[in-house]
Design a protein around this motif. Structure first.
Motif: not given
Length: 103
Positions: A21, A80, A84, A87-88, A90-91, A94-95
């Protein structure tokens, strides 16, 4: 020159989905779920960043960080938190990547 980023997480299906993704043209992505996977990548190339999911156990995360710090003086590590869930990832990834290397 492409930015080299390794995504590490507990479940390879999640890590590979995040890789697919992200698909950023200026970023070369590597995936794994262990310090051994990290070592294999580091044996072939240098990394700019390692983005680690929260699902890995603390001792495993610490071992990965130790491996990075002992083998590279340029690789940054991004961890991380649990807030989240899977599912958190990916964001978060990306961030991190876009924040450090905006397109």
């Amino acid at each position: 020159m492409a930015i080299k980023v390794m995504l590490l997480g507990l479940k390879m299906a999640v890590v590979e989905e995040v890789r697919d993704q992200l698909a950023l043209p200026e970023v070369e992505l590597f995936t794994g779920s262990s310090v051994e996977d990290l070592r294999e990548v580091l044996a072939r190339t240098g990394l700019d960043h390692v983005v680690m999911g929260a699902g890995l156990e603390l001792e495993q995360r610490l071992g990965i960080v130790r491996e990075i710090f002992e083998s590279s003086d340029r690789t940054t590590v991004h961890l991380k938190d649990w807030s989240s869930g899977p599912e958190g990832f990916l964001p978060f990834a990306r961030a991190v990547i876009r924040g450090l290397h905006p397109a």
